[in-house]
Scaffold this motif. Structure first.
Motif, PDB file in Angstrom:
ATOM      1  N   LEU A   8       0.297  -1.029  -0.130  1.00  0.00           N
ATOM      2  CA  LEU A   8       0.257  -0.131  -0.529  1.00  0.00           C
ATOM      3  C   LEU A   8       1.070   1.254   0.237  1.00  0.00           C
ATOM      4  N   LEU A   9       0.723   1.499  -1.129  1.00  0.00           N
ATOM      5  CA  LEU A   9       2.038   3.240  -0.950  1.00  0.00           C
ATOM      6  C   LEU A   9       0.743   4.155  -1.471  1.00  0.00           C
ATOM      7  N   LEU A  10       1.470   5.236   0.007  1.00  0.00           N
ATOM      8  CA  LEU A  10       0.697   6.176   0.133  1.00  0.00           C
ATOM      9  C   LEU A  10       1.210   7.410  -0.688  1.00  0.00           C
ATOM     10  N   ALA A  11       0.259   8.101  -1.513  1.00  0.00           N
ATOM     11  CA  ALA A  11       1.174   8.740  -2.353  1.00  0.00           C
ATOM     12  C   ALA A  11       0.629  10.012  -2.745  1.00  0.00           C
ATOM     13  N   ALA A  12      -0.323  10.355  -1.734  1.00  0.00           N
ATOM     14  CA  ALA A  12      -1.418  11.379  -2.296  1.00  0.00           C
ATOM     15  C   ALA A  12      -1.057  13.088  -2.082  1.00  0.00           C
ATOM     16  N   GLY A  13       0.143  12.979  -0.879  1.00  0.00           N
ATOM     17  CA  GLY A  13       0.202  13.955  -0.287  1.00  0.00           C
ATOM     18  C   GLY A  13       0.657  15.458  -1.432  1.00  0.00           C
ATOM     19  N   ALA A  14       0.630  16.872  -0.616  1.00  0.00           N
ATOM     20  CA  ALA A  14      -0.065  18.556  -2.556  1.00  0.00           C
ATOM     21  C   ALA A  14       2.060  18.339  -2.348  1.00  0.00           C
ATOM     22  N   GLY A  15       3.008  17.680  -1.240  1.00  0.00           N
ATOM     23  CA  GLY A  15       3.604  18.217  -0.607  1.00  0.00           C
ATOM     24  C   GLY A  15       4.391  19.535  -0.398  1.00  0.00           C
ATOM     25  N   ARG A  16       3.576  20.159   0.426  1.00  0.00           N
ATOM     26  CA  ARG A  16       3.571  21.735   0.431  1.00  0.00           C
ATOM     27  C   ARG A  16       5.275  22.659   0.651  1.00  0.00           C
ATOM     28  N   CYS A  45       5.701  -7.903  -3.008  1.00  0.00           N
ATOM     29  CA  CYS A  45       3.962  -7.518  -2.193  1.00  0.00           C
ATOM     30  C   CYS A  45       3.005  -7.982  -3.569  1.00  0.00           C
ATOM     31  N   ALA A  46       2.154  -8.058  -3.233  1.00  0.00           N
ATOM     32  CA  ALA A  46       0.829  -8.607  -4.771  1.00  0.00           C
ATOM     33  C   ALA A  46       0.170  -8.497  -3.558  1.00  0.00           C
ATOM     34  N   PRO A  47      -1.122  -7.374  -4.284  1.00  0.00           N
ATOM     35  CA  PRO A  47      -1.117  -6.634  -5.136  1.00  0.00           C
ATOM     36  C   PRO A  47      -0.623  -5.532  -4.882  1.00  0.00           C
ATOM     37  N   VAL A  48       0.030  -4.133  -5.254  1.00  0.00           N
ATOM     38  CA  VAL A  48       0.368  -2.829  -5.004  1.00  0.00           C
ATOM     39  C   VAL A  48      -0.459  -1.622  -5.304  1.00  0.00           C
ATOM     40  N   LEU A  49      -1.314  -1.939  -4.478  1.00  0.00           N
ATOM     41  CA  LEU A  49      -1.757  -0.308  -4.616  1.00  0.00           C
ATOM     42  C   LEU A  49      -1.538   0.733  -4.825  1.00  0.00           C
ATOM     43  N   VAL A  50      -1.370   1.877  -5.277  1.00  0.00           N
ATOM     44  CA  VAL A  50      -0.948   3.148  -4.803  1.00  0.00           C
ATOM     45  C   VAL A  50      -2.512   4.613  -4.514  1.00  0.00           C
ATOM     46  N   VAL A  51      -2.361   4.641  -3.692  1.00  0.00           N
ATOM     47  CA  VAL A  51      -3.334   6.056  -3.575  1.00  0.00           C
ATOM     48  C   VAL A  51      -2.532   7.811  -3.432  1.00  0.00           C
ATOM     49  N   VAL A  52      -3.426   7.401  -4.086  1.00  0.00           N
ATOM     50  CA  VAL A  52      -3.408   9.158  -5.262  1.00  0.00           C
ATOM     51  C   VAL A  52      -4.404   9.925  -4.641  1.00  0.00           C
ATOM     52  N   GLY A  53      -3.950  11.612  -4.958  1.00  0.00           N
ATOM     53  CA  GLY A  53      -4.457  12.637  -4.579  1.00  0.00           C
ATOM     54  C   GLY A  53      -4.813  13.574  -4.768  1.00  0.00           C
ATOM     55  N   ALA A  54      -3.315  14.807  -4.588  1.00  0.00           N
ATOM     56  CA  ALA A  54      -2.901  15.823  -5.217  1.00  0.00           C
ATOM     57  C   ALA A  54      -2.030  14.833  -7.090  1.00  0.00           C
ATOM     58  N   VAL A  70      -6.162   3.820  -6.113  1.00  0.00           N
ATOM     59  CA  VAL A  70      -6.406   4.078  -5.864  1.00  0.00           C
ATOM     60  C   VAL A  70      -7.348   6.159  -5.178  1.00  0.00           C
ATOM     61  N   LEU A  71      -7.743   6.406  -5.639  1.00  0.00           N
ATOM     62  CA  LEU A  71      -8.060   7.778  -5.140  1.00  0.00           C
ATOM     63  C   LEU A  71      -9.014   8.453  -3.567  1.00  0.00           C
ATOM     64  N   ALA A  72      -7.322   9.064  -3.272  1.00  0.00           N
ATOM     65  CA  ALA A  72      -7.864   8.963  -1.422  1.00  0.00           C
ATOM     66  C   ALA A  72      -8.926  10.729  -1.647  1.00  0.00           C
TER      67      ALA A  72
END
Length: 193
Positions: A8-16, A45-54, A70-72
């Motif tokens: 579970l890859l958390l990649a949703a941040g805006a990187g302020r 790891c399988a599956p690998v989901l990428v959580v996106v946002g910004a 996966v859209l947060a």
């Protein structure tokens, strides 16, 4: 058949603090989101989901399988939203006993670190990497706890408050394999100190 450990890859941040979404930042010519995705896959790891946002559309366009995004919806409220969205999406996976939660801004936590942590997987697992005794990422969360974690995940703290209550938390030393240092600002891209 999937692995018993989902990534579970958390990649949703805006990187302020960075000045833009870190998922799109390149290290050695590779976007951080692809580097982290490759790391999780190489560790099994399988599956690998990428959580996106910004910048969701731009990040999704980089993925070899955009369906794994996966859209947060409420990503701007913090990492807790990403964790909730990711765990909800993983709830539909079969044969998965644990979720290995990795952050997109950890370019020096390689597959050997992820594999060492993932080796502790069970439905009851509560574990995380440590670097010279300091708790870090990735974090391994047994399936039994997903609902409880999602209920507690708020703001930018993700599962931190929930993990702080766990007497059964196992720290897995990984300082011999790499650095758990994250990239917060452009100057951090020079590498781990």
């Amino acid at each position: 058949m999937t692995s018993p450990v989902a990534g579970l890859l958390l990649a949703a941040g805006a990187g302020r603090r960075f000045g833009g979404p870190k998922a799109l930042v390149e290290v050695d010519g590779e976007p951080l989101v692809l580097r982290a995705l490759r790391t999780l896959a190489a560790a099994g790891c399988a599956p690998v989901l990428v959580v996106v946002g910004a910048a969701a559309d731009e990040v999704r366009a980089l993925l070899p399988d955009p369906a794994r995004a996966v859209l947060a919806e409420d990503w701007a409220t913090g990492m807790g939203a990403s964790l909730r969205a990711g765990l909800a999406a993983l709830d539909n996976t079969e044969h998965t006993v644990a979720a290995l939660v990795h952050l997109v801004d950890l370019p020096w936590a390689g597959p050997d670190i992820v594999a060492r942590v993932a080796a502790h997987a069970s439905a009851e697992t509560v574990a995380r990497a440590a670097y010279d005794g300091v708790p870090g990422h990735p974090v391994l969360l047994g399936r039994r706890w997903w609902g409880e974690i999602a209920g507690a995940a708020r703001g930018d703290r993700g599962a931190r408050d929930w993990l702080a209550t766990r007497a059964d938390l196992t720290l897995i030393e990984c300082g011999d394999l790499g650095s758990g240092r994250d990239v917060d600002r452009p100057g951090d891209l020079a590498g781990p100190a």
